[in-house]
Design a protein around this motif. Structure first.
Motif, short mmCIF file in Angstrom:
data_model
loop_
_atom_site.label_atom_id
_atom_site.label_comp_id
_atom_site.label_asym_id
_atom_site.label_seq_id
_atom_site.Cartn_x
_atom_site.Cartn_y
_atom_site.Cartn_z
N ALA A 88 0.83 -1.20 0.00
CA ALA A 88 0.00 0.00 0.00
C ALA A 88 0.87 1.25 0.00
O ALA A 88 0.60 2.23 -0.72
N LYS A 89 1.95 1.26 0.80
CA LYS A 89 2.86 2.40 0.81
C LYS A 89 3.58 2.54 -0.52
O LYS A 89 3.80 3.66 -0.99
N LEU A 90 3.96 1.41 -1.13
CA LEU A 90 4.62 1.47 -2.43
C LEU A 90 3.74 2.08 -3.50
O LEU A 90 4.23 2.65 -4.48
N GLN A 210 5.08 -8.98 -10.16
CA GLN A 210 5.15 -7.70 -9.47
C GLN A 210 5.81 -7.82 -8.10
O GLN A 210 6.69 -7.03 -7.74
N MET A 211 5.40 -8.84 -7.33
CA MET A 211 5.99 -9.01 -6.01
C MET A 211 7.47 -9.37 -6.12
O MET A 211 8.30 -8.91 -5.32
N GLY A 212 7.80 -10.20 -7.12
CA GLY A 212 9.20 -10.56 -7.34
C GLY A 212 10.05 -9.34 -7.66
O GLY A 212 11.21 -9.24 -7.23
N TYR A 213 9.49 -8.41 -8.42
CA TYR A 213 10.21 -7.17 -8.74
C TYR A 213 10.50 -6.39 -7.47
O TYR A 213 11.63 -5.93 -7.25
N GLY A 218 14.65 -5.03 -2.95
CA GLY A 218 14.70 -4.75 -1.53
C GLY A 218 13.61 -3.82 -1.04
O GLY A 218 13.76 -3.20 0.02
N LEU A 219 12.50 -3.75 -1.77
CA LEU A 219 11.42 -2.85 -1.40
C LEU A 219 10.39 -3.50 -0.49
O LEU A 219 9.51 -2.82 0.04
N ILE A 220 10.48 -4.81 -0.32
CA ILE A 220 9.59 -5.54 0.59
C ILE A 220 10.45 -6.31 1.59
O ILE A 220 11.40 -6.99 1.21
#
Length: 255
Positions: A88-90, A210-213, A218-220
């Motif tokens: 959500a923040k992303l 998308q989640m893999g990206y 390092g965004l998650i």
């Protein structure tokens, strides 16, 4: 470790839905091939598995969340909730999370939540939610049910969207549940939709891409509470209902 199928070779990494076991023997068509590379096994039980699908499709497809929305996430220190906070923040949303105790609340803040409510602190939950989201809620991602769901109905804006993922606060209770704000479903035109991750299984690849990206950059962040040995499977399971885990609870099989 062994295969008679031309779809796989020894050493391929796969997932399945046969439950917790030391060895799984299954038909090739019941095994899901996982991508090669340096991604940790844990990711496929978390951000790149059904947990990630629940967070991703629940937020974007079920709740129709968009940049600028105010999003409330219950059980925000849990496996699904912690991912919802981050994605959500992303995507440019304001996030309010709830968790139990200082350590878990600090973890949710570290994920980027704008406000965090300790549901174990004194005072009514609805009052605390109003303070955390004085302008109201556009989206509620519900993992808990009960008092927090009732509070969200009270604080929601008109036409707010609720994605009902779980009600872990109600599963083990024999007490009848009353909702003092239920009439707001009509007066505020609330959209409340329950879902299960396998509703979106045909779109799994979209989520993994998308989640893999995000993971690769390092965004998650993922946090795990690990229990060693299959004999501790029941302990791991019961920890989910007592708040004994932060992030994803995993059972590590003996080597």
């Amino acid at each position: 470790v062994e295969t008679r199928s031309d779809r796989f070779k020894v050493g391929d990494r796969v997932s399945h839905f046969l439950g917790w076991r030391d060895v799984a023997t299954l038909k090739a068509e019941d095994a899901l091939a996982l991508p090669d590379g340096n991604l940790k096994d844990e990711y496929f039980l978390d951000v790149l598995g059904t947990i990630g699908m629940t967070a991703y499709f629940g937020l974007f497809d079920v709740a129709k969340a968009k940049p600028g929305d105010v999003v409330f996430v219950s059980a925000a220190a849990g496996a699904v909730g912690s991912l919802v906070v981050q994605i959500a923040k992303l995507r440019g949303m304001t996030v309010v999370g709830s968790a139990g105790g200082k350590e878990k609340c600090d973890f949710v803040r570290s994920l980027g939540a704008d406000n965090v409510i300790d549901y174990k602190s004194s005072g009514t939950f609805e009052d605390k939610l109003r303070q955390a989201a004085p302008g109201g809620l556009d989206v509620y991602f519900d993992n808990v049910g009960g008092e927090q769901l009732d509070a969200a109905m009270g604080v929601a804006k008109r036409n707010a969207r609720f994605a009902i993922c779980g009600m872990i606060g109600m599963y083990n209770s024999d007490d009848p549940i009353g909702f003092s704000n239920l009439f707001n479903v009509i007066s505020k035109r609330l959209q409340i939709r329950g879902f299960i991750n396998n509703d979106f299984m045909s779109r799994r690849g979209e989520c993994m891409a998308q989640m893999g990206y995000w993971v690769s950059r390092g965004l998650i962040e993922s946090r795990y509470t690990t229990f060693d040995g299959l004999e501790n499977g029941p302990k791991a399971f019961f920890s989910l209902f007592s708040g004994g885990n932060t992030g994803k609870a995993l059972v590590r099989l003996d080597a």
